[in-house]
Design an enzyme around this catalytic site. Structure first.
Site, PDB file in Angstrom:
ATOM      1  N   GLY A   1      48.944  22.154  69.429  1.00 40.16           N
ATOM      2  CA  GLY A   1      48.132  23.338  69.171  1.00 40.16           C
ATOM      3  C   GLY A   1      47.842  24.146  70.428  1.00 40.16           C
ATOM      4  O   GLY A   1      47.116  25.135  70.389  1.00 40.16           O
TER       5      GLY A   1
ATOM      6  N   ARG B   1      69.635  38.656  54.758  1.00 38.07           N
ATOM      7  CA  ARG B   1      69.969  39.118  53.395  1.00 38.07           C
ATOM      8  C   ARG B   1      69.211  40.390  53.026  1.00 38.07           C
ATOM      9  O   ARG B   1      69.733  41.236  52.284  1.00 38.07           O
ATOM     10  CB  ARG B   1      69.740  37.976  52.398  1.00 38.07           C
ATOM     11  CG  ARG B   1      70.750  36.849  52.669  1.00 38.07           C
ATOM     12  CD  ARG B   1      70.806  35.810  51.596  1.00 38.07           C
ATOM     13  NE  ARG B   1      71.819  34.802  51.940  1.00 38.07           N
ATOM     14  CZ  ARG B   1      71.949  33.647  51.334  1.00 38.07           C
ATOM     15  NH1 ARG B   1      71.147  33.325  50.330  1.00 38.07           N
ATOM     16  NH2 ARG B   1      72.887  32.799  51.710  1.00 38.07           N
TER      17      ARG B   1
ATOM     18  N   ILE C   1      53.525  26.833  65.086  1.00 38.08           N
ATOM     19  CA  ILE C   1      52.751  25.783  64.407  1.00 38.08           C
ATOM     20  C   ILE C   1      51.292  25.807  64.843  1.00 38.08           C
ATOM     21  O   ILE C   1      50.447  25.195  64.201  1.00 38.08           O
ATOM     22  CB  ILE C   1      53.345  24.370  64.651  1.00 38.08           C
ATOM     23  CG1 ILE C   1      53.224  23.965  66.121  1.00 38.08           C
ATOM     24  CG2 ILE C   1      54.763  24.260  64.138  1.00 38.08           C
ATOM     25  CD1 ILE C   1      53.361  22.455  66.334  1.00 38.08           C
ATOM     26  N   ASP C   2      50.986  26.502  65.960  1.00 42.18           N
ATOM     27  CA  ASP C   2      49.622  26.464  66.506  1.00 42.18           C
ATOM     28  C   ASP C   2      48.623  27.301  65.695  1.00 42.18           C
ATOM     29  O   ASP C   2      47.424  27.110  65.805  1.00 42.18           O
ATOM     30  CB  ASP C   2      49.620  26.979  67.955  1.00 42.18           C
ATOM     31  CG  ASP C   2      50.530  26.158  68.857  1.00 42.18           C
ATOM     32  OD1 ASP C   2      50.828  25.005  68.506  1.00 42.18           O
ATOM     33  OD2 ASP C   2      50.942  26.678  69.912  1.00 42.18           O
TER      34      ASP C   2
ATOM     35  N   GLY D   1      53.739  34.084  73.078  1.00 38.91           N
ATOM     36  CA  GLY D   1      54.583  34.485  74.203  1.00 38.91           C
ATOM     37  C   GLY D   1      55.715  35.386  73.733  1.00 38.91           C
ATOM     38  O   GLY D   1      56.044  36.398  74.377  1.00 38.91           O
TER      39      GLY D   1
ATOM     40  N   HIS E   1      55.960  16.288  69.673  1.00 38.80           N
ATOM     41  CA  HIS E   1      56.936  17.191  69.047  1.00 38.80           C
ATOM     42  C   HIS E   1      57.375  16.769  67.645  1.00 38.80           C
ATOM     43  O   HIS E   1      58.018  17.556  66.952  1.00 38.80           O
ATOM     44  CB  HIS E   1      58.166  17.336  69.950  1.00 38.80           C
ATOM     45  CG  HIS E   1      57.878  18.110  71.200  1.00 38.80           C
ATOM     46  ND1 HIS E   1      57.268  17.548  72.287  1.00 38.80           N
ATOM     47  CD2 HIS E   1      58.080  19.414  71.512  1.00 38.80           C
ATOM     48  CE1 HIS E   1      57.116  18.454  73.230  1.00 38.80           C
ATOM     49  NE2 HIS E   1      57.602  19.601  72.790  1.00 38.80           N
TER      50      HIS E   1
HETATM   51  O1  F6P Z   1      53.501  26.477  70.678  1.00 36.61           O
HETATM   52  C1  F6P Z   1      54.024  25.409  69.968  1.00 36.61           C
HETATM   53  C2  F6P Z   1      53.906  24.142  70.757  1.00 36.61           C
HETATM   54  O2  F6P Z   1      54.457  23.078  69.996  1.00 36.61           O
HETATM   55  C3  F6P Z   1      52.494  23.774  71.222  1.00 36.61           C
HETATM   56  O3  F6P Z   1      51.721  23.189  70.206  1.00 36.61           O
HETATM   57  C4  F6P Z   1      52.768  22.862  72.374  1.00 36.61           C
HETATM   58  O4  F6P Z   1      51.712  22.846  73.296  1.00 36.61           O
HETATM   59  C5  F6P Z   1      53.999  23.498  72.990  1.00 36.61           C
HETATM   60  O5  F6P Z   1      54.639  24.229  71.962  1.00 36.61           O
HETATM   61  C6  F6P Z   1      54.961  22.515  73.577  1.00 36.61           C
HETATM   62  O6  F6P Z   1      55.947  23.239  74.232  1.00 36.61           O
HETATM   63  P1  F6P Z   1      57.373  22.661  74.621  1.00 36.61           P
HETATM   64  O7  F6P Z   1      58.116  22.411  73.339  1.00 36.61           O
HETATM   65  O8  F6P Z   1      57.983  23.739  75.435  1.00 36.61           O
HETATM   66  O9  F6P Z   1      57.107  21.386  75.333  1.00 36.61           O
END
Ligand code: F6P
Length: 323
Positions: free
Chosen positions: A170, A25, A126-127, A104, A253
């Site tokens: 994390g 937007r 989220i880290d 990354g 997750h």
């Molecule tokens: O970078 C975010 C994150 O959730 C980390 O906390 C965790 O180590 C990683 O991704 C897990 O990665 P994937 O979802 O590829 O298993």
């Protein structure tokens, strides 16, 4: 700039959708059109694009995840992969790219930027381990999800006078564990940045019982040397000597899947909006984040070269508050 693209990359974070909406937007308000790239850099390499208008991003601000999909893409780490991605951008007359993601993903933004392509990043993980933003998209929601879980564990821990251990995500950063630990009122916190042995953790739990506590909570970062599986094994093998057992929960997750909190929706709206505006106004090669409570940009070269440190005072405070 007449046409920009937006992609989400790496681990999804609650607030990514709000950021996509803000990018679209804000770009439209500046008379630029927007294409969404599906599944991160993999979609850029494959040319998996979709036009995004104002209505296409309606009704998504309240949803976690990312409507565009995300991916971790090893091919983009190769020069060949990056050249294919550039080819897609040029073939579709796309003048600039917004990358919503963490470490990354922003390394990828930096690589494209080094190839002289206009890119602006949005700090999202989220880290909370990304240099250039004191807080990143998804952190607040992930903290709240972990807190809801720890609060529940404390209820059953109190009923049984038990010790519980919860492992949070994390990667190599202890930010989530430290802050969940403080907010949950944990007796012990284990993070990668501070060395601690299983005996140290056992001592902290034992001392908590001696101080009159009837149950104990330990919050562990997944990246700690002694993570939940290793600590579980230690406590199980030594339960007779220690005098207590430890129940373990690995949150995993679940932390990423929540509906974004108000804080994440607002942060995403501000960072996404600023990223699109700045890209169209000619900014390039920067990460848009929040510094001192305000939207701020940091060169991607600095973002990829520097590490965000935890505040040692907050760690010390956590020890005091656990008394
Ligand atoms: O970078 C975010 C994150 O959730 C980390 O906390 C965790 O180590 C990683 O991704 C897990 O990665 P994937 O979802 O590829 O298993």
């Amino acid at each position: 700039m007449h046409k920009i693209a937006v992609l989400t990359s790496g681990g999804d974070a609650p607030g990514m959708n709000a950021a996509i909406r803000a990018v679209v937007r804000s770009a439209l308000a500046k008379k630029a059109s927007v294409v969404g790239v599906r599944n991160g850099y993999a979609g850029l390499i494959a040319g998996n694009l979709t036009p995004l208008g104002a209505r296409d991003v309606g009704g998504i601000i309240q949803h976690g995840g990312t409507m565009l999909g995300s991916a971790r893409c090893p091919e983009f780490e190769t020069e060949d992969g990056r050249l294919k991605a550039l080819r897609t951008l040029h073939q579709h007359d796309i003048d600039g790219l917004v990358v919503i993601g963490g470490n990354g993903s922003q390394a990828g933004s930096h690589a494209l930027s080094e190839m002289d392509y206009p890119v602006v990043g949005v700090a999202s993980t989220i880290d909370n381990d990304l240099y250039g933003s004191e807080i990143t998209l998804g952190v607040d929601t992930a903290l709240n999800i972990a807190l809801e879980a720890t609060d529940r564990l404390k209820v059953t821990a109190a009923s049984h006078q038990r010790a519980f251990l919860i492992q949070v995500m994390g990667r190599n950063c202890g930010y989530l564990a430290l802050n969940v630990g403080i907010a949950a009122g944990a007796e012990a916190i284990v993070i990668p940045e501070v060395e601690s042995s299983p005996e140290d953790v056992a001592r902290e739990v034992r001392q908590a019982y001696r101080r009159g506590k009837t149950h104990a909570l330990v919050v562990v970062a997944e990246g700690a040397e002694y993570n939940a599986p290793r600590l579980e094994q230690f406590f199980h093998e030594n339960r007779k000597r220690l005098g207590f057992d430890l129940r373990v929960t690995i949150l995993g997750h679940v932390q990423r899947g929540g509906a974004p909190s108000s804080a994440d929706r607002l942060l995403a709206s501000r960072l996404g909006g600023a990223a699109a505006q700045q890209l169209i106004d000619g900014e390039r090669g920067v990460l848009v984040g929040q510094i001192g409570g305000k939207v701020a940009t940091t060169p991607l070269a600095e973002v990829v070269a520097k590490t965000k440190e935890l505040d040692p005072w907050v760690w010390e405070l956590a020890q005091v508050l656990a008394r």
